[in-house]
Design a protein around this motif. Structure first.
Motif, PDB file in Angstrom:
ATOM      1  N   ALA A  15      34.782  -2.843  24.879  1.00 62.28           N
ATOM      2  CA  ALA A  15      35.696  -3.534  25.787  1.00 62.28           C
ATOM      3  C   ALA A  15      37.152  -3.293  25.408  1.00 62.28           C
ATOM      4  N   GLY A  16      37.393  -2.838  24.251  1.00 63.10           N
ATOM      5  CA  GLY A  16      38.753  -2.578  23.788  1.00 63.10           C
ATOM      6  C   GLY A  16      38.748  -2.336  22.302  1.00 63.10           C
ATOM      7  N   LEU A  17      39.840  -1.826  21.815  1.00 65.86           N
ATOM      8  CA  LEU A  17      39.943  -1.562  20.387  1.00 65.86           C
ATOM      9  C   LEU A  17      40.657  -2.711  19.701  1.00 65.86           C
ATOM     10  N   THR A  18      40.161  -3.071  18.551  1.00 63.07           N
ATOM     11  CA  THR A  18      40.812  -4.095  17.748  1.00 63.07           C
ATOM     12  C   THR A  18      41.341  -3.424  16.491  1.00 63.07           C
ATOM     13  N   HIS A  19      42.601  -3.654  16.212  1.00 60.42           N
ATOM     14  CA  HIS A  19      43.219  -3.155  14.994  1.00 60.42           C
ATOM     15  C   HIS A  19      43.798  -4.343  14.255  1.00 60.42           C
ATOM     16  N   LEU A  20      43.606  -4.376  12.974  1.00 59.83           N
ATOM     17  CA  LEU A  20      44.179  -5.433  12.147  1.00 59.83           C
ATOM     18  C   LEU A  20      45.130  -4.794  11.150  1.00 59.83           C
ATOM     19  N   VAL A  21      46.293  -5.368  11.012  1.00 55.21           N
ATOM     20  CA  VAL A  21      47.242  -4.965   9.987  1.00 55.21           C
ATOM     21  C   VAL A  21      47.396  -6.166   9.065  1.00 55.21           C
ATOM     22  N   ILE A  22      46.999  -5.984   7.819  1.00 60.88           N
ATOM     23  CA  ILE A  22      46.957  -7.098   6.872  1.00 60.88           C
ATOM     24  C   ILE A  22      47.760  -6.707   5.639  1.00 60.88           C
TER      25      ILE A  22
END
Length: 88
Positions: A15-22
């Motif tokens: 459904a979409g891309l999830t990116h996390l910047v931590i």
């Protein structure tokens, strides 16, 4: 780390891309990500660790990357990165 990985895996339906910047200084988070890679709960290619190191003599920062091998072991990790500064 477990919550981050679960969040990423929930979105695998396309459904979409999830990116996390931590941003972290936590060895516990880094080591746990390695354990999750080892357990195949996240693909090692999905984790990129970016290191910023300031040169005290030159006054500039260098940027390098580290990651995990297929067994969840850190690769290209600076020696002593998580050791405490004796002057602290």
């Amino acid at each position: 780390a477990d919550l981050f990985v679960r969040s990423l895996n929930l979105n695998e339906d396309g459904a979409g891309l999830t990116h996390l910047v931590i941003e972290t200084h936590s060895p516990h988070l880094i080591y746990r990500l390695g354990e999750l890679v080892e357990k195949k709960l996240i693909d090692r290619g999905s984790v990129q660790i970016i290191l910023f190191e300031k040169s005290e003599t030159l006054g500039v920062s260098t940027v390098s990357t580290a990651g995990f091998n297929e067994r969840g072991v850190l690769q290209n990790w600076p020696s002593g990165f998580f050791e405490l500064d004796p002057e602290c």
